[in-house]
Write an enzyme that holds these catalytic residues in place. Structure first.
Site, PDB file in Angstrom:
ATOM      1  N   ASP A 294      56.781 -99.134 -19.735  1.00 30.43           N
ATOM      2  CA  ASP A 294      56.923-100.146 -20.798  1.00 30.43           C
ATOM      3  C   ASP A 294      58.053 -99.787 -21.757  1.00 30.43           C
ATOM      4  O   ASP A 294      58.890-100.623 -22.101  1.00 30.43           O
ATOM      5  CB  ASP A 294      55.601-100.350 -21.542  1.00 30.43           C
ATOM      6  CG  ASP A 294      55.037 -99.084 -22.169  1.00 30.43           C
ATOM      7  OD1 ASP A 294      55.495 -97.973 -21.831  1.00 30.43           O
ATOM      8  OD2 ASP A 294      54.127 -99.198 -23.010  1.00 30.43           O
TER       9      ASP A 294
ATOM     10  N   LEU B 187      52.915 -95.254 -17.109  1.00 32.97           N
ATOM     11  CA  LEU B 187      53.073 -96.715 -17.077  1.00 32.97           C
ATOM     12  C   LEU B 187      53.091 -97.275 -18.493  1.00 32.97           C
ATOM     13  O   LEU B 187      54.071 -97.846 -18.948  1.00 32.97           O
ATOM     14  CB  LEU B 187      51.936 -97.343 -16.263  1.00 32.97           C
ATOM     15  CG  LEU B 187      51.789 -98.869 -16.390  1.00 32.97           C
ATOM     16  CD1 LEU B 187      52.992 -99.576 -15.785  1.00 32.97           C
ATOM     17  CD2 LEU B 187      50.488 -99.350 -15.774  1.00 32.97           C
ATOM     18  N   ASP B 188      51.969 -97.115 -19.185  1.00 28.08           N
ATOM     19  CA  ASP B 188      51.789 -97.633 -20.540  1.00 28.08           C
ATOM     20  C   ASP B 188      51.019 -96.565 -21.305  1.00 28.08           C
ATOM     21  O   ASP B 188      49.791 -96.557 -21.255  1.00 28.08           O
ATOM     22  CB  ASP B 188      51.017 -98.946 -20.481  1.00 28.08           C
ATOM     23  CG  ASP B 188      50.684 -99.513 -21.856  1.00 28.08           C
ATOM     24  OD1 ASP B 188      51.161 -98.966 -22.864  1.00 28.08           O
ATOM     25  OD2 ASP B 188      49.918-100.485 -21.916  1.00 28.08           O
ATOM     26  N   PRO B 189      51.710 -95.615 -21.916  1.00 30.50           N
ATOM     27  CA  PRO B 189      53.138 -95.592 -22.218  1.00 30.50           C
ATOM     28  C   PRO B 189      53.996 -95.030 -21.070  1.00 30.50           C
ATOM     29  O   PRO B 189      53.541 -94.190 -20.307  1.00 30.50           O
ATOM     30  CB  PRO B 189      53.212 -94.648 -23.417  1.00 30.50           C
ATOM     31  CG  PRO B 189      52.099 -93.657 -23.162  1.00 30.50           C
ATOM     32  CD  PRO B 189      50.993 -94.457 -22.521  1.00 30.50           C
TER      33      PRO B 189
ATOM     34  N   TYR C 250      50.483 -90.387 -25.139  1.00 29.72           N
ATOM     35  CA  TYR C 250      51.127 -90.639 -26.427  1.00 29.72           C
ATOM     36  C   TYR C 250      51.250 -89.329 -27.193  1.00 29.72           C
ATOM     37  O   TYR C 250      50.391 -88.451 -27.090  1.00 29.72           O
ATOM     38  CB  TYR C 250      50.310 -91.631 -27.251  1.00 29.72           C
ATOM     39  CG  TYR C 250      50.470 -93.065 -26.826  1.00 29.72           C
ATOM     40  CD1 TYR C 250      51.636 -93.764 -27.123  1.00 29.72           C
ATOM     41  CD2 TYR C 250      49.461 -93.725 -26.132  1.00 29.72           C
ATOM     42  CE1 TYR C 250      51.792 -95.087 -26.733  1.00 29.72           C
ATOM     43  CE2 TYR C 250      49.606 -95.054 -25.746  1.00 29.72           C
ATOM     44  CZ  TYR C 250      50.777 -95.731 -26.045  1.00 29.72           C
ATOM     45  OH  TYR C 250      50.936 -97.033 -25.658  1.00 29.72           O
TER      46      TYR C 250
END
Length: 452
Positions: free
Chosen positions: A132, A127-129, A102
């Site tokens: 997504d 992946l996340d972030p 992030y």
């Protein structure tokens, strides 16, 4: 003849392998893997013919400048707190940067300098972030382009053992440091629900977990993750009445953690009796201390733990299951603890010892976005985007693949000039996202999109 590209990878952790493999498919790419522990870099580099290893301390500005100056692009897979040091050096030498983290306020401060120096600092592309964002915006942009509205956006993601490997009291396994996983359970949460802002105190996070159905075979619980409210702006959905991003775990996880929290085992304050040079102490004695009781017998420890749980908070059957889990972990035993200064870190040492993936066991990644849509004609529909990936022992884990491959794709698209946008970026625009999605699908990483 294609010009040689020199790429620097900082960090050699568990997601690095798939990124390296992807990048080195292109014969013009040369890769240097650098981290503090040279042995880790060497172990990864020796698997690839055009990779070499170096040792680097990123807090040494002179050494960091020197190694970055020799490369065309930097991938930073080290802890996010060090990214500003990397970005600062990269801008000094006019090098692009890619991270899967992030964007922190400290990283965002370099946005103007990156634009001024014609540089792409690409972030949040794992992946996340990462994935997504790509598929959230794919659907949101499609709906908006056709005159529709997003009434509700709910997104949950989980990195878990495959069902047959969820064979422990938490239904969870650690492929890397457990500390970050446990600390995340102490965060507060904030989200939009039916037009109102809902805030959940950290002490209530596990109690807020609710069953979440994706496929009938999976018994999931979901709980919100940190602050979802900025995503109304990030995803350009000001019309959305509900915006929730959160985490998926198997049922049983949250009640177990709730008890760990209640008795104080996630406390990260230093304890005299857990210092490295303090006398050996057994788990049963540690549990007696945190419960403030003099007896350390299993019966008394069990009674004291039960007394901390409010009536009707957890069912009797579930309490018994949790206490059996405590026993399975050795928390009622004479086994000496691995003293790590704090209760949290001492517990982490035991969890990592007991809850590793065994040879041949596979992990699983599951991500689902659920959109409540109002079409241009006023019709309401529910759309979903679902990703389900399994690890492929003895090859890469699902988590390594779904973090490392998007990272590698972003690197290649920047080097090839496909991603031209400059600044400190997130994958929030079609010009960045669409080419990445196209390459992901070539890799077999496909999100199933359904209109219900």
């Amino acid at each position: 003849m294609t010009t040689e590209r020199k790429i620097l990878l900082l960090g050699s952790g568990f997601v690095a392998g798939p990124a390296v493999e992807y990048i080195l498919r292109r014969p013009e790419n040369q890769l240097t893997i650098a981290c503090r522990r040279i042995a880790n870099a060497e172990a990864l580099a020796k698997q690839f013919s055009r990779a070499k290893s170096e040792s680097i301390d990123v807090t040494n500005e002179e050494a960091l400048d020197e190694i970055i100056s020799r490369h065309d692009l930097v991938i930073s897979l080290i802890p996010y707190t060090f990214h500003p040091l990397v970005i600062k050096s990269a801008i000094k030498f006019k090098k692009h940067v890619v991270t899967t983290s992030y964007v922190s306020p400290a990283m965002k401060e370099f946005h103007a300098a990156a634009i001024e120096n014609d540089l792409t600092i690409m972030n949040e592309i794992g992946l996340d972030p990462g994935i997504d964002h790509l598929y959230a915006l794919k659907t949101i942009n499609e709906v908006h382009a056709n005159g529709g509205k997003i009434i509700s956006f709910i997104s949950y993601c989980g990195g878990l053992p495959a069902p047959e490997c969820s064979n422990n009291p938490l239904g969870y396994k650690f492929s890397w440091s457990s500390r970050g996983v446990l600390l995340a359970l102490r965060n507060s949460a904030k989200f939009c629900q039916d037009g109102k802002i809902v805030e959940i105190h950290e002490s209530d996070l596990m109690s807020s977990a609710k069953p979440y159905l994706i496929y009938p075979a999976f018994a999931f619980l979901s709980y919100p993750n940190r602050d979802s409210t900025p995503f109304k702006e990030f995803y350009n959905i000001p019309e959305a009445q509900t915006v929730v991003r959160g985490t998926l775990r198997y049922q049983g996880f949250t009640d177990f953690v709730k008890v760990l929290v209640k008795i104080g085992l996630l406390d990260d304050a230093n304890q005299d009796y857990l210092q490295f040079d303090s006398p050996e102490i057994s788990w049963r004695d540690v549990i007696a201390k945190v419960l403030h009781i003099s007896s350390n017998t299993e019966d008394d420890l069990r009674k004291a733990i039960k007394s901390t749980i409010a009536e009707n908070e957890i069912s009797e059957d579930e309490i018994e299951r949790i206490l059996k889990g405590f026993k399975w972990l050795g928390l009622f035993s004479d086994q000496p603890v691995h003293r790590r200064n704090t209760l949290l870190d001492t517990l982490c040492a035991t969890l990592e010892e007991k809850m590793q993936y065994e040879e041949g066991e596979r992990d699983m990644v599951i991500l689902q976005h659920k959109f409540e849509i109002e079409l241009k004609n006023g019709t309401r529909e529910t759309w979903t985007s679902t990703l389900l990936e399994y690890g492929k022992p003895p090859g890469p884990s699902a988590m390594a693949t779904t973090v490392g491959i998007p990272c590698g794709i972003a690197v290649q698209l920047i080097l090839d000039g496909v991603i031209k946008k400059r600044g400190v970026l997130q994958p929030y625009t079609s010009e960045i996202n669409n080419p990445i999605i196209a390459e992901l699908e070539k890799e077999g990483i496909k999100v199933k999109e359904e209109k219900l």
